[in-house]
Design a protein around this motif. Structure first.
Motif, PDB file in Angstrom:
ATOM      1  N   LEU B  64       0.849  -1.187   0.000  1.00  0.00           N
ATOM      2  CA  LEU B  64       0.000   0.000   0.000  1.00  0.00           C
ATOM      3  C   LEU B  64       0.886   1.238   0.000  1.00  0.00           C
ATOM      4  O   LEU B  64       1.793   1.362   0.811  1.00  0.00           O
ATOM      5  CB  LEU B  64      -0.882   0.023   1.248  1.00  0.00           C
ATOM      6  CG  LEU B  64      -1.912  -1.078   1.399  1.00  0.00           C
ATOM      7  CD1 LEU B  64      -2.601  -0.940   2.743  1.00  0.00           C
ATOM      8  CD2 LEU B  64      -2.933  -1.029   0.285  1.00  0.00           C
ATOM      9  N   ASP B  65       0.586   2.169  -0.892  1.00  0.00           N
ATOM     10  CA  ASP B  65       1.380   3.400  -0.957  1.00  0.00           C
ATOM     11  C   ASP B  65       1.425   4.089   0.401  1.00  0.00           C
ATOM     12  O   ASP B  65       2.474   4.578   0.834  1.00  0.00           O
ATOM     13  CB  ASP B  65       0.764   4.367  -1.977  1.00  0.00           C
ATOM     14  CG  ASP B  65       0.922   3.879  -3.409  1.00  0.00           C
ATOM     15  OD1 ASP B  65       0.223   4.416  -4.283  1.00  0.00           O
ATOM     16  OD2 ASP B  65       1.739   2.972  -3.626  1.00  0.00           O
ATOM     17  N   LYS B 138      -5.738  -0.921 -10.746  1.00  0.00           N
ATOM     18  CA  LYS B 138      -6.019  -0.512  -9.368  1.00  0.00           C
ATOM     19  C   LYS B 138      -6.249  -1.745  -8.512  1.00  0.00           C
ATOM     20  O   LYS B 138      -6.776  -2.742  -8.979  1.00  0.00           O
ATOM     21  CB  LYS B 138      -7.299   0.349  -9.318  1.00  0.00           C
ATOM     22  CG  LYS B 138      -7.380   1.389 -10.393  1.00  0.00           C
ATOM     23  CD  LYS B 138      -6.409   2.512 -10.154  1.00  0.00           C
ATOM     24  CE  LYS B 138      -6.547   3.539 -11.255  1.00  0.00           C
ATOM     25  NZ  LYS B 138      -5.446   4.464 -11.283  1.00  0.00           N
ATOM     26  N   ARG B 144      -7.567  -0.006  -2.548  1.00  0.00           N
ATOM     27  CA  ARG B 144      -7.394   1.075  -3.504  1.00  0.00           C
ATOM     28  C   ARG B 144      -7.343   2.438  -2.813  1.00  0.00           C
ATOM     29  O   ARG B 144      -6.670   3.359  -3.279  1.00  0.00           O
ATOM     30  CB  ARG B 144      -8.554   1.031  -4.494  1.00  0.00           C
ATOM     31  CG  ARG B 144      -8.426   2.076  -5.564  1.00  0.00           C
ATOM     32  CD  ARG B 144      -9.517   1.945  -6.592  1.00  0.00           C
ATOM     33  NE  ARG B 144      -9.333   2.998  -7.592  1.00  0.00           N
ATOM     34  CZ  ARG B 144     -10.160   3.216  -8.586  1.00  0.00           C
ATOM     35  NH1 ARG B 144     -11.240   2.447  -8.734  1.00  0.00           N
ATOM     36  NH2 ARG B 144      -9.937   4.187  -9.433  1.00  0.00           N
ATOM     37  N   ASP B 147      -3.946   3.852  -1.747  1.00  0.00           N
ATOM     38  CA  ASP B 147      -2.975   4.129  -2.787  1.00  0.00           C
ATOM     39  C   ASP B 147      -3.167   5.537  -3.309  1.00  0.00           C
ATOM     40  O   ASP B 147      -4.203   6.155  -3.100  1.00  0.00           O
ATOM     41  CB  ASP B 147      -3.175   3.157  -3.955  1.00  0.00           C
ATOM     42  CG  ASP B 147      -2.435   1.868  -3.755  1.00  0.00           C
ATOM     43  OD1 ASP B 147      -2.630   0.952  -4.573  1.00  0.00           O
ATOM     44  OD2 ASP B 147      -1.666   1.771  -2.783  1.00  0.00           O
TER      45      ASP B 147
END
Lengths: 380, 676
Positions: B64-65, B138, B144, B147
């Motif tokens: 995960l970002d 995605k 999602r 991110d």
């Protein structure tokens, strides 16, 4: 169902107006007669209270109007089950919209004019800042600011009692320059005479406020704002600091005694004979000023009374040099009593207050320069 | 394999590691090793993270970002703090000095966080001529939202949920404060802690709850309501959102760093003093939130000006969009002033500069002029979107178009820009020059005129409608009444003589809480019930909605009216004890009870959201039979929003507002009774 709205419009409008009138009249009467802000003790407070009542009365009429119309609609204008049609799509009504724009505008302008006059009466539009050429020929502005003229009341300069108020964390002190009294810690004034409070602060922003007197005024470092009050009731009141000034803000108060003119005069005599210095009341705070310069303190002995809270007003004037104030039981500096944060100069800080230790002799120093910057701390 | 023991073990190990590390750091810095708050908070955070890692899977978590950015950001902060301390030692200063070391550390950490998060990736790739990667696949489901994503609907949810996540924290802070005030002698909060609690409550509510919640709604629904496929600058939008989580964490963690006893207004000289230890984190956090606000404004304004559907002139936009236009026009040009004034205080703290120090040639009041020049328009930023929501929701549930639409639309701009010349009314007791107070009183009172236009229009719209008391409308009516109370109690404050008594008293606190309830919280509740079906494709439970209403609304009145009463009695605000002055306990008990009721309502909302998300009744395209453009597409909307951009013919709230396909109609519907 067609384009006709359900409820019979005319009857409901009449009934609604009746409800609005009755409820508004009731609230307006209450606001104008009930004394819901008790204990007015000064002329200025009464001016404020009277005007506040009017404002709340006007507001309550508006509130009742909106509330009633909405409540009426919620009760009587419900969609009938099974009816999927839209209403008669009224987009607007220019006359009505102009009315509800212009009438509030008129009310607002009227309130402003009255407010400017009340300000004049309170003497609050006279020079609020020092250094604006205020002195004997004070200009009173009517309409608040724009038109020079005569104010509603004009106490001449000789009748006013000038008091210098100094706020420092967390202590109020008062001086009476006209009577040569330098520092007392309780405010004593004669009833019925207009007092002029010159407000000063030595550290952060404080605010002078006596609930029974009404208006507040901030005490700002670097400025000397002025507050004019005419007390009208004899009694005991309290100055409360009204601008958040740190952890001790809540308790930053001072007693106020409004006494008869005779009592005030005898108190003045008393001060003259006892040498103009009343000791601060017990359980109060004592501020000690200490300067660090050229790797040395400006005092090598500090003496304080026992049983007080101490605040060190520490001014580090050495550019780029860190210093602090730290208090220990003995010169060996093994048992700290208070250690202040080290600050880089040039900087001034008021350390959080701490309780004075029991009477005796103690040792203070700068922790960064423990050999060069030392002194004796005596509690009597 | 049963993962429960592994997860529990991971959690406990994280707790021990985090707490232990904090104690080591404190030992190294010469502070007392144990202090409950920091050790426990870091320990619990680490334990939670470890538990999450074990639950979700370490690899998935790190993919995960947000997780990657957060970890690298924390590491970056630590490294920068270490380097700063070494540099200080090398040039002969003491290694640790909270303000400069923390400031350098945090700014560095935020930059590292942003880079490793990936918000600059699109631009970086585009700058070197590679494909920008906007079409990478995605992640499915909830991942999602952690991110970097450019879709305005995803960003809208990210903002909204972030704001809602901080809401309970801010409310609980104040519940502790209110409980303390019921009986200050009990000492629930130490002197100095109370002021930190209320200050943090204020900052977090305003910058980390109100702005993200409203900008979340704006991000999601403004493009839909004007018939656009996305905002004008989607990549900028992604960057802008990710400034908010660190801002929130900084504001919240200021409590751990010693708190700030200045109130949210942070006036110097107090805010420059070292007694106020947690001030730096708040200053930087608000700076980041302000930056986010300005960039959102750029984006939204460009969208509204350039991306409207064919036929949608300005006077055919929903009032929600008008409110957004007014809000973002202010946000764009005024936010800089709080950034600047906070930066000046930060420079005083870190570099010893003297903007506000009379001995160094500065002026104390300069801060207040700069600060309030933003912070007054800020309060309109906080409520104009809510007022727009009210204007759009009433017509839907009374089956009648908004009365005086044009006047209401213009009044949004009138309130916003009229409100730019009123700011010194916060300073009537501050030591202004004698001539300055009356002009600002006049401008302040004039803003009541466009505000009144709105309230009257809402009332006239409701009168003779066909009302359906669904939950959104219930919340909107409560909003109107509370907002009206807030507005009317503002008149004694705008008028100088009465303000000199009411200033810095609980009257002010009651006034602005009524306005926040009526202009933000209640419209936000209405928007949730109104738009949840569109976002999730399911209806929220009406029954739970009514329970929530019956808890929150009486609770709000029970908070606001006693506060106004306390103000009239002369009680100062921001004090932690009153019993030595006046017996005011009953009113404080009432506000505390009110606060708990509001919180209970929020708990019911949370339950409603969770339960209806899974089992709510399916919503179709247009469950409320509304006419604005977002109801013409499926629930939830497709990624590209509209298969075909609709044509707009007339005002919103009318059946003939817009239609898709075919020839655009020429007439704009001059109907019977049509005026203005």
């Amino acid at each position: 169902m067609g384009t006709k709205p359900y409820p019979e419009k005319r009857n409901h409008t009449l009934a609604m107006v009746l409800v609005i009138v009755v409820l508004s009249a009731g609230l307006v009467y209450l606001f104008l007669t009930v004394d819901f802000i008790p204990n007015a003790g000064a002329r200025e407070r009464v001016l404020i209270d009277d005007f506040l009542r009017i404002q709340l009365a006007i507001g309550s009429v508006l509130f009742i109007t909106i509330l009633t119309v909405l409540a009426y609609a919620v009760i009587f204008c419900r969609r009938r089950p099974g009816d999927d049609t839209e209403t008669h799509a009224v987009r607007g009504n220019l006359a009505l919209e102009l009315t509800w724009t212009i009438i509030p505008l008129i009310i607002v302008v009227a309130l402003s004019i009255h407010a400017a006059n009340v300000l004049d009466e309170m003497g609050a539009t006279e020079h609020a800042l020092h250094g604006q050429g205020q002195n004997d020929t004070q200009t009173y502005y009517s309409l608040g600011a724009f038109v020079p003229g005569e104010a509603g009341s004009s106490a001449s300069a000789e009748e006013e009692l000038v008091i210098d108020v100094t706020a420092a964390r967390y202590l109020w002190s008062f001086a009476y320059p006209g009577y040569g009294i330098d520092a007392v810690y309780e405010l004593r004034v004669p009833v019925g005479r207009r007092i002029v409070l010159n407000l000063h602060s030595t550290d952060v922003i404080h605010s002078f406020y006596v609930q029974e007197w009404g208006p507040k005024q901030d005490a700002v470092p670097g400025l000397s704002p002025v507050l004019r009050i005419t007390p009208t009731r004899i009694g005991e009141y309290m100055v409360q600091c009204s601008q958040l000034c740190g952890a001790g803000h809540t308790a930053m108060t001072a007693p106020v005694h409004v006494v008869s003119a005779a009592d005030f005069d005898s108190w003045i005599q008393q001060q003259a004979t006892s040498g103009n210095v009343t000791p601060p009341p017990a359980e109060t705070h004592v501020v000690i000023e200490l300067v660090a310069r050229d790797v040395a303190f400006d005092k090598d002995t500090i003496t304080v009374p026992a049983g007080v809270h101490l605040m060190i007003d520490f001014d580090n004037q050495d550019v780029g040099m860190p210093h602090n104030f730290a208090l220990y039981t003995t010169p060996a500096a093994t048992e700290p009593i208070f250690v202040g944060q080290i600050i880089d100069g040039p900087q001034r800080i008021i350390y959080p207050h701490f309780a004075a230790p029991p009477p005796g002799e103690y040792f203070f120093r700068c922790d960064v320069h423990p050999a060069q910057m030392t002194g004796t701390f005596v509690v009597q | 394999m049963n993962k429960a023991p592994l997860k529990a073990f991971a959690g406990l190990a994280g707790l021990a590691a985090g707490g232990g590390l904090t104690m080591l750091v404190r030992l190294a810095l010469g502070m007392p090793v144990w202090k409950t708050s920091p050790v426990l908070v870091v320990g619990i955070a680490a334990g939670l993270f470890a538990w999450l890692a074990a639950t979700v899977g370490f690899r998935k978590l790190l993919s995960l970002d947000a997780a990657r950015g957060a970890l690298c950001g924390l590491a970056g902060t630590g490294v920068a703090i270490g380097i700063t301390m070494l540099v200080r030692l090398a040039i002969g200063l003491p290694a640790w000095n909270a303000s400069p070391v923390l400031t350098v550390g945090i700014f560095t950490g935020v930059v590292v966080y942003l880079i490793t998060l990936g918000v600059f990736n699109y631009w970086a790739r585009w700058a070197v001529g590679r494909p920008d990667g906007a079409d990478r696949p995605k992640k499915p489901g909830w991942a999602r939202y952690f991110d970097v994503d450019t879709d305005h609907k995803v960003i809208g949810v990210q903002y909204f949920v972030t704001g809602l996540a901080f809401l309970p924290f801010a409310v609980i802070l104040q519940l502790v404060g209110r409980t303390h005030m019921v009986d200050p002698d009990l000492g629930i909060l130490a002197s100095g802690s109370y002021e930190s609690v209320i200050g943090t409550h204020g900052i977090v509510m305003m910058f980390i709850v109100v702005l993200p919640v409203f900008f979340g709604l704006v991000n999601y629904f403004v493009p839909l309501q004007i018939g656009a496929r996305d905002l004008a600058f989607p990549r900028l939008n992604a960057f802008t959102f990710w400034l908010v989580p660190p801002a929130g964490l900084l504001a919240a963690f200021s409590l751990m760093a010693g708190g700030f006893t200045t109130g949210w207004t942070a006036y110097p000289p107090l805010s420059s003093s070292f007694e106020v230890q947690g001030m730096d984190l708040v200053l930087i956090g608000v700076y980041l939130a302000g930056l986010s606000s300005i960039l959102t404004a750029v984006n939204v304004l460009a969208t509204i000006f350039k991306k409207r559907a064919p036929g949608m002139g300005f006077f055919r936009m929903p009032i929600f969009v008008w409110g957004t236009l007014a809000t973002t026009s202010l946000s764009l040009v005024f936010t800089q002033f709080i950034g600047m004034s906070f930066l000046m205080v930060l420079l005083e703290r870190t570099l010893g500069m003297g903007f506000f120090v009379p001995a160094m040639g500065g002026q104390v009041l300069l801060y207040q002029y700069l600060f309030w020049f933003y912070s007054h328009p800020a309060v309109y930023i906080f409520v104009l979107i809510g007022l727009g929501l009210i204007s759009d929701i009433i017509p839907v549930f009374v089956r009648k178009p908004l009365f005086g639409y044009k006047g209401v639309a213009v009044s949004s701009m009138g309130i916003a820009w009229g409100g730019t010349i009123v700011f010194a009314h916060h300073m009537f007791a501050a030591g202004l020059p004698g001539w300055m107070r009356v002009p600002f009183m006049i401008t302040t009172l004039l803003v009541a005129v466009p505000t009144g236009v709105k309230v009257f229009a809402w009332t006239a719209t409701t009168w003779m409608g066909k009302i359906e008391l669904k939950t959104p409308l219930l919340f909107v009516f409560a909003a109107v009444i509370l907002f009206l109370i807030g507005g009317l109690t503002g008149i004694p404050q705008g008028i100088v003589p009465t303000d000199l008594y009411l200033h810095d008293s609980y009257w002010i606190v009651g006034h602005f809480h009524a306005l926040f309830f009526g202009g933000f919280l209640l419209p936000a509740m209405a928007a949730i019930y109104y738009w949840f079906p569109k976002v999730r494709g399911r209806m929220l439970s009406e029954k739970l909605g009514r329970i929530q209403w019956f808890l929150m609304v009486p609770g709000m009145f029970l908070m606001v009216v006693p506060m106004l009463g306390l103000g009239l009695e002369g009680m100062r605000r921001r004090i932690s004890d009153y019993e030595f002055i006046l017996n005011l306990q009953p009113l404080h008990i009432a506000t505390a009870v009110g606060g708990f009721l509001v919180f209970a309502g929020l708990v019911v909302l949370g339950y409603n959201l969770v339960v209806s998300n899974r089992r709510g009744e399916t919503a179709g395209k247009n469950p409320w039979e509304a006419s604005t453009l977002e109801w013409m597409i499926s629930s939830p909307p497709p990624e590209h929003n509209f298969d075909e951009i609709p044509h707009v013919h007339d005002r919103p709230h009318l059946e003939q507002h817009a239609h898709v396909g075919g020839e655009p109609e020429q007439k704009s519907g001059e109907k019977e009774g049509d005026k203005a």
